[in-house]
Design a protein around this motif. Structure first.
Motif, PDB file in Angstrom:
ATOM      1  N   CYS A   1      28.604  16.346  62.198  1.00 62.28           N
ATOM      2  CA  CYS A   1      29.056  18.327  61.413  1.00 62.28           C
ATOM      3  C   CYS A   1      27.812  18.330  61.311  1.00 62.28           C
ATOM      4  O   CYS A   1      27.160  18.288  60.822  1.00 62.28           O
ATOM      5  CB  CYS A   1      30.357  18.375  61.230  1.00 62.28           C
ATOM      6  SG  CYS A   1      29.949  17.197  59.484  1.00 62.28           S
ATOM      7  N   ARG A   2      27.585  20.189  61.057  1.00 63.42           N
ATOM      8  CA  ARG A   2      26.682  20.679  59.946  1.00 63.42           C
ATOM      9  C   ARG A   2      26.968  20.353  58.512  1.00 63.42           C
ATOM     10  O   ARG A   2      28.414  20.125  58.404  1.00 63.42           O
ATOM     11  CB  ARG A   2      26.184  22.248  59.909  1.00 63.42           C
ATOM     12  CG  ARG A   2      25.661  22.441  61.392  1.00 63.42           C
ATOM     13  CD  ARG A   2      25.717  23.801  61.739  1.00 63.42           C
ATOM     14  NE  ARG A   2      25.058  24.621  62.873  1.00 63.42           N
ATOM     15  CZ  ARG A   2      26.006  24.948  64.016  1.00 63.42           C
ATOM     16  NH1 ARG A   2      27.299  24.969  64.154  1.00 63.42           N
ATOM     17  NH2 ARG A   2      25.446  25.246  65.360  1.00 63.42           N
TER      18      ARG A   2
ATOM     19  N   ALA B   1      25.530  15.980  59.226  1.00 70.24           N
ATOM     20  CA  ALA B   1      26.641  14.557  58.312  1.00 70.24           C
ATOM     21  C   ALA B   1      26.827  13.806  59.764  1.00 70.24           C
ATOM     22  O   ALA B   1      27.384  14.348  60.841  1.00 70.24           O
ATOM     23  CB  ALA B   1      27.676  15.282  57.755  1.00 70.24           C
ATOM     24  N   VAL B   2      26.413  12.699  59.857  1.00 67.46           N
ATOM     25  CA  VAL B   2      27.156  12.007  61.579  1.00 67.46           C
ATOM     26  C   VAL B   2      28.437  11.041  60.666  1.00 67.46           C
ATOM     27  O   VAL B   2      27.803  10.547  59.931  1.00 67.46           O
ATOM     28  CB  VAL B   2      25.864  10.655  61.325  1.00 67.46           C
ATOM     29  CG1 VAL B   2      26.334   9.761  63.022  1.00 67.46           C
ATOM     30  CG2 VAL B   2      24.457  11.561  61.992  1.00 67.46           C
TER      31      VAL B   2
ATOM     32  N   GLU C   1      35.485  18.148  60.506  1.00 65.85           N
ATOM     33  CA  GLU C   1      34.589  19.577  61.019  1.00 65.85           C
ATOM     34  C   GLU C   1      33.429  18.802  62.286  1.00 65.85           C
ATOM     35  O   GLU C   1      32.876  19.141  62.860  1.00 65.85           O
ATOM     36  CB  GLU C   1      33.086  19.685  60.318  1.00 65.85           C
ATOM     37  CG  GLU C   1      33.981  20.798  59.298  1.00 65.85           C
ATOM     38  CD  GLU C   1      33.473  21.556  58.741  1.00 65.85           C
ATOM     39  OE1 GLU C   1      32.539  21.236  57.494  1.00 65.85           O
ATOM     40  OE2 GLU C   1      34.197  22.482  57.094  1.00 65.85           O
ATOM     41  N   ALA C   2      33.450  17.422  62.532  1.00 67.94           N
ATOM     42  CA  ALA C   2      32.539  16.610  63.038  1.00 67.94           C
ATOM     43  C   ALA C   2      33.290  16.502  64.637  1.00 67.94           C
ATOM     44  O   ALA C   2      33.053  15.796  65.440  1.00 67.94           O
ATOM     45  CB  ALA C   2      32.342  15.294  62.949  1.00 67.94           C
ATOM     46  N   GLY C   3      34.721  16.461  64.778  1.00 70.11           N
ATOM     47  CA  GLY C   3      35.399  16.646  65.619  1.00 70.11           C
ATOM     48  C   GLY C   3      36.249  15.827  65.886  1.00 70.11           C
ATOM     49  O   GLY C   3      36.382  15.383  67.550  1.00 70.11           O
ATOM     50  N   LEU C   4      36.051  14.594  65.053  1.00 69.68           N
ATOM     51  CA  LEU C   4      36.433  12.951  65.539  1.00 69.68           C
ATOM     52  C   LEU C   4      38.689  13.408  64.674  1.00 69.68           C
ATOM     53  O   LEU C   4      39.084  12.496  65.732  1.00 69.68           O
ATOM     54  CB  LEU C   4      36.308  12.315  64.212  1.00 69.68           C
ATOM     55  CG  LEU C   4      35.160  11.968  64.571  1.00 69.68           C
ATOM     56  CD1 LEU C   4      34.905  11.177  63.118  1.00 69.68           C
ATOM     57  CD2 LEU C   4      34.731  11.881  65.779  1.00 69.68           C
TER      58      LEU C   4
ATOM     59  N   ASP D   1      28.819  18.838  67.273  1.00 68.85           N
ATOM     60  CA  ASP D   1      29.766  18.810  68.063  1.00 68.85           C
ATOM     61  C   ASP D   1      30.765  19.188  67.226  1.00 68.85           C
ATOM     62  O   ASP D   1      31.200  20.086  66.256  1.00 68.85           O
ATOM     63  CB  ASP D   1      30.750  17.006  67.793  1.00 68.85           C
ATOM     64  CG  ASP D   1      29.825  16.294  68.192  1.00 68.85           C
ATOM     65  OD1 ASP D   1      30.253  16.100  69.815  1.00 68.85           O
ATOM     66  OD2 ASP D   1      29.710  15.322  67.953  1.00 68.85           O
ATOM     67  N   LYS D   2      32.399  19.615  68.063  1.00 68.91           N
ATOM     68  CA  LYS D   2      33.063  20.947  67.861  1.00 68.91           C
ATOM     69  C   LYS D   2      34.274  20.589  67.374  1.00 68.91           C
ATOM     70  O   LYS D   2      34.762  19.446  68.274  1.00 68.91           O
ATOM     71  CB  LYS D   2      33.177  22.190  68.200  1.00 68.91           C
ATOM     72  CG  LYS D   2      32.369  22.756  69.349  1.00 68.91           C
ATOM     73  CD  LYS D   2      32.659  24.583  70.428  1.00 68.91           C
ATOM     74  CE  LYS D   2      31.667  24.389  71.249  1.00 68.91           C
ATOM     75  NZ  LYS D   2      32.030  25.673  71.858  1.00 68.91           N
TER      76      LYS D   2
END
Length: 484
Positions: free
Chosen positions: A196-197, A246-247, A311-314, A346-347
């Motif tokens: 995510c951003r 952020a990963v 926000e990273a789509g998990l 990712d979305k």
């Protein structure tokens, strides 16, 4: 007893017949649902259903009241605040009670006495599983920029050749770097990985440098400044202002061990998850540094992980306050690495969690401390341990942690009983698809979940005696694929 044969009063064969009847009852819409389900879970040629890519993607679902929101202060984490309120280190209190139970042949709340050898085995599992967790900065909170969680990779006890300052990056293509970062995350043990951003809202305003003690908190601010590398000064921790992404990584926990909650074996499952995330976080951070960028390994520290993971789509946040993922439900530990590496985000995804949790409330029903709210989502919680100004379900962390202290180990009932925490079976995938696409059937699935006795507490000795444990206690056929 095998997990595949333990289903209470209803058998899977009967359930499949029931589904046939329901399909007939649904008529044309039922056939349409099943047809769509076959598309949603069709193999992509790798003999593994591609769950994630078939979900609807959405803009960030996290609603923030900008007038009320303030970055959360780490001194108000449950561990820290309750230690001050009770004038005792609540973590040490929990462990001391656990040792008392162990010596008396017990393993915690409402668990009958057992043979001393069995009780000792439970405690040994817990201590062993937590070993790497302790080495890699325990939970991460209060351990920012310490030891293995160094923000620059320089560690006092490591040979100077490995405390290396790398040259500037030679690769700058976000697409290529994204693929490589995800590969490294999976190689280091992450079951899930998303990007995510960077959002500074989810960074603690301060960290407490004397964590989990009853003394007055010693804190340092976290600031964002124009510096080349992350650093710590006498009065603050500095994240470079060029931080961009952020990963976020997820790690499945040992589901069968977790179903013994609230017990020491459940504590072993979570400790092993923390151990895995420590290894992966440090591994990925060093990989990013070797590519010429800076990286901050976080574990649970630096900021709460759930908003980053959303926000990273998990997944989505559920009533319990935990992240609900399509692959493992809430049965995951979360970790993140912050960096200035250019990446492709990712979305966020929509699982239908909010609608289902509105109806279900099973985690609240089965919470022994009654810490989980039966009420609707709101903008603030019942204690200073809550993050104000975010629209979500708020729970009473004081009640939860007080129960842990009395229990002598942690509790994961909310994870164990969640209908999204399941083994790998096509009916469960169909259920998840229906939750997202036919919310009117939510009541049916909850009824069937109870009828199957899913989430029913397991006997810890039964798990150790009768179940073949796989590596890390996870189900090897449930590894999710990163979308690279």
């Amino acid at each position: 007893m095998s997990d595949n044969t333990r289903h209470g009063d209803v058998k899977r064969r009967d359930f499949v017949k029931m589904l046939g009847g329901l399909g007939a009852g649904f008529g044309v819409s039922g056939f349409t649902m099943l047809a769509n389900r076959e598309k949603a879970f069709a193999s992509d040629g790798n003999d593994e259903p591609d769950i994630r890519s078939k979900l609807n993607t959405i803009d960030s679902p996290i609603q923030v009241d900008e007038k009320r929101y303030e970055r959360f202060n780490q001194k108000n984490l449950a561990y820290n605040l309750l230690s001050r309120e009770t004038n005792q280190n609540c973590v040490m209190k929990m462990f001391q009670k656990g040792v008392t139970y162990w010596k008396s042949g017990q393993t915690g709340y409402e668990i009958p006495e057992m043979d001393p050898e069995d009780a000792r085995t439970m405690m040994a599992f817990m201590w062993g599983a937590n070993s790497m967790n302790v080495i890699t900065g325990a939970f991460g909170e209060g351990e920012e920029n310490k030891g293995a969680l160094s923000w620059t990779g320089e560690i006092d006890f490591v040979d100077e050749h490995f405390n290396h300052h790398f040259p500037p990056p030679t690769m700058t293509d976000p697409a290529k770097l994204t693929r490589l970062v995800k590969q490294m995350a999976r190689l280091s043990g992450a079951d899930l990985v998303g990007i995510c951003r960077f959002n500074k809202k989810w960074i603690y305003s301060e960290v407490q440098r004397n964590p989990m003690v009853p003394d007055q908190p010693i804190t340092k601010k976290i600031t964002f400044e124009d510096v080349d590398q992350p650093k710590e000064l006498a009065d603050r921790l500095i994240i470079p202002s060029d931080v961009s992404h952020a990963v976020v990584m997820g790690y499945e926990q040992a589901r069968l061990l977790g179903q013994t909650s609230p017990s020491i074996l459940n504590m072993a499952a979570s400790g092993l998850g923390y151990s895995r995330m420590g290894f992966s976080s440090v591994t990925l951070a060093n990989y990013i540094r070797a590519q010429g960028y800076w990286a901050i390994p976080c574990k649970n520290g630096v900021g709460p992980s759930v908003p980053f993971a959303i926000e990273a789509g998990l997944g989505q946040d559920g009533r319990s306050g935990l992240l609900i993922t399509p692959e493992f439900g809430p049965n995951v530990r979360l970790d993140k690495v912050l960096t200035n590496m250019p990446l492709v985000p990712d979305k966020p995804i929509d699982l239908g969690v909010y609608e289902f949790c509105n109806y279900c409330k099973k985690c609240a029903r089965e919470c022994p401390s009654k810490a989980i709210s039966m009420a609707d989502r709101t903008w603030e919680g019942p204690t200073p341990m809550s993050m104000v100004g975010v629209y979500k379900w708020y729970n009473d962390h004081r009640k939860c942690l007080s129960f842990w202290m009395e229990n002598g180990n942690n509790c994961g009932n909310c994870v164990a009983v969640c209908p999204f925490t399941k083994g790998d079976f096509w009916t469960h995938k169909l259920t998840e698809w229906t939750i997202k696409n036919i919310p009117v059937a939510d009541g049916l699935w909850l009824t069937l979940d109870d009828a199957f006795h899913y989430g029913e507490r397991r006997d810890a000795n039964e798990v150790l005696r009768d179940v073949d444990i796989t590596p890390y206690g996870i189900e090897k056929d449930k590894f999710a694929k990163s979308k690279l």
